[in-house]
Design a protein around this motif. Sequence first.
Motif, mmCIF file in Angstrom:
data_model
loop_
_atom_site.group_PDB
_atom_site.id
_atom_site.type_symbol
_atom_site.label_atom_id
_atom_site.label_comp_id
_atom_site.label_asym_id
_atom_site.label_seq_id
_atom_site.Cartn_x
_atom_site.Cartn_y
_atom_site.Cartn_z
ATOM 1 N N HIS A 138 5.800 8.915 -8.322
ATOM 2 C CA HIS A 138 5.675 9.926 -9.376
ATOM 3 C C HIS A 138 6.549 9.554 -10.577
ATOM 4 C CE1 HIS A 138 5.265 13.767 -11.382
ATOM 5 N NE2 HIS A 138 6.575 13.912 -11.394
ATOM 6 N N GLU B 202 -1.162 5.966 12.582
ATOM 7 C CA GLU B 202 -2.123 5.317 11.684
ATOM 8 C C GLU B 202 -1.507 4.093 11.018
ATOM 9 O OE1 GLU B 202 -4.719 9.268 10.343
ATOM 10 O OE2 GLU B 202 -2.929 8.666 9.203
ATOM 11 N N ALA C 40 6.802 9.210 -2.431
ATOM 12 C CA ALA C 40 6.115 10.122 -3.351
ATOM 13 C C ALA C 40 6.929 10.314 -4.620
ATOM 14 C CB ALA C 40 5.852 11.457 -2.667
ATOM 15 N N ASN D 144 0.812 -1.220 0.000
ATOM 16 C CA ASN D 144 0.000 0.000 0.000
ATOM 17 C C ASN D 144 0.848 1.274 0.000
ATOM 18 O OD1 ASN D 144 -2.778 -1.386 0.778
ATOM 19 N ND2 ASN D 144 -1.250 -2.160 2.216
ATOM 20 N N LYS E 134 8.173 8.881 3.461
ATOM 21 C CA LYS E 134 6.982 9.271 2.689
ATOM 22 C C LYS E 134 7.363 10.151 1.499
ATOM 23 C CE LYS E 134 4.289 10.941 5.984
ATOM 24 N NZ LYS E 134 3.030 11.473 6.546
ATOM 25 N N ALA F 34 0.954 4.028 -1.861
ATOM 26 C CA ALA F 34 0.223 5.289 -2.023
ATOM 27 C C ALA F 34 -0.540 5.648 -0.757
ATOM 28 C CB ALA F 34 -0.732 5.187 -3.206
ATOM 29 N N ARG F 35 -1.124 4.667 -0.113
ATOM 30 C CA ARG F 35 -1.889 4.912 1.114
ATOM 31 C C ARG F 35 -0.967 5.354 2.253
ATOM 32 N NH1 ARG F 35 -5.662 0.067 2.752
ATOM 33 N NH2 ARG F 35 -6.444 0.622 0.668
ATOM 34 N N LYS G 138 8.901 10.566 7.948
ATOM 35 C CA LYS G 138 8.585 11.690 7.061
ATOM 36 C C LYS G 138 9.422 11.618 5.776
ATOM 37 C CE LYS G 138 8.537 16.755 6.876
ATOM 38 N NZ LYS G 138 8.805 18.009 7.639
ATOM 39 N N MET H 138 1.676 7.070 2.106
ATOM 40 C CA MET H 138 2.075 8.475 1.912
ATOM 41 C C MET H 138 1.174 9.447 2.661
ATOM 42 S SD MET H 138 2.903 8.329 -2.157
ATOM 43 C CE MET H 138 2.342 10.031 -2.319
ATOM 44 N N GLU H 139 -0.079 9.042 2.909
ATOM 45 C CA GLU H 139 -1.056 9.924 3.565
ATOM 46 C C GLU H 139 -1.204 9.637 5.060
ATOM 47 O OE1 GLU H 139 -2.252 12.264 1.678
ATOM 48 O OE2 GLU H 139 -1.308 11.409 -0.109
ATOM 49 N N MET H 140 -0.438 8.688 5.570
ATOM 50 C CA MET H 140 -0.610 8.247 6.963
ATOM 51 C C MET H 140 0.362 8.907 7.933
ATOM 52 S SD MET H 140 -1.132 4.116 6.666
ATOM 53 C CE MET H 140 -2.755 3.398 6.412
ATOM 54 N N THR H 141 -0.012 8.904 9.198
ATOM 55 C CA THR H 141 0.907 9.257 10.287
ATOM 56 C C THR H 141 1.514 7.950 10.796
ATOM 57 O OG1 THR H 141 -0.803 9.027 11.998
ATOM 58 C CG2 THR H 141 -0.587 11.195 10.940
#
Length: 286
Positions: free
Chosen positions: A78, A42, A74, A31, A70, A33-34, A67, A36-39
């Motif tokens: 990309h 989480e 990204a 996961n 992530k 991509a997912r 950090k 990348m949006e987590m803390t």
Amino acid sequence: MSVFSVLKQIERNIEHCTRAEKMVAIYVLENPARVMEMTTKELAAACQSSEAAIMRFCKRIGIQSFKVMKLELAKELHANGEGTSEIVDSPFQLEDDPKLIMKKVMFNTIQALRNTEKMISVKTLSESIEKLHKAERVFVYGVGGSAIVVRDFAQKLLRINVNVFRSDDSHLQMVMTANATKKDVVFVVSTSGKTKEVVNMLTIAKERGVCCILLTQNGSSPARRLADLVLTMSEEEHNLRIGTMTARIAQLAIIDALFVGLCSIRGQDVFERIIDTYQVVQRLKK
């Protein structure tokens, strides 16, 4: 253009992870991509692990924080979205033509250097340079492909008048190491860290209280457990290797960093020695 690959680093190092770290690794691979949006909280809940395990996991793959991981994810996702060539980033095949072989070699080499840059500890590099600078004598050793790297390092050290000792004969190297003292340094290059001769060499040095510096790939090994300082390169090649090509390039880059760092500590006098040795060698070309 080749970039540092977080996902590949995870794949290469997952076997070295603890159970808690492995749960993080599997989740990130499945996961990206997912994530990348987590803390960290989480992610810990999602993979049934802990925030501490996530931090240990990041450092195991050569990244200092969640950090940063992530951000690297990204960039990688990309780049893949823009069409990074999967053909170039693939194992060598018998049907590859010379043009594709060249592209693959260059891609893998650049990848290895960038991965190693992320993996290497600057603190350990600095400490190693300091130990080499203060040593009365430096004993360098490597077997097989690593012997080529060690020979290069020995030649560099001789140019700046370091008392360096090296032999391709493992028995003679053992004898030299047996005469080492606490004022000396034993520097060993071993891609796997499991070579019998290397482990024996480090064992003798440890028995004599000699400082041992090891240059090896990421992952647990007997040599790593014996060394005082470990310069870690990324694990680019394992199982069946074709001449340890990318490993050798990464090792030579670290050797160059050690040499330049040593020259910087020793100051202007060292550059005069380099000029002197250069001029002596030039006489052979006339």
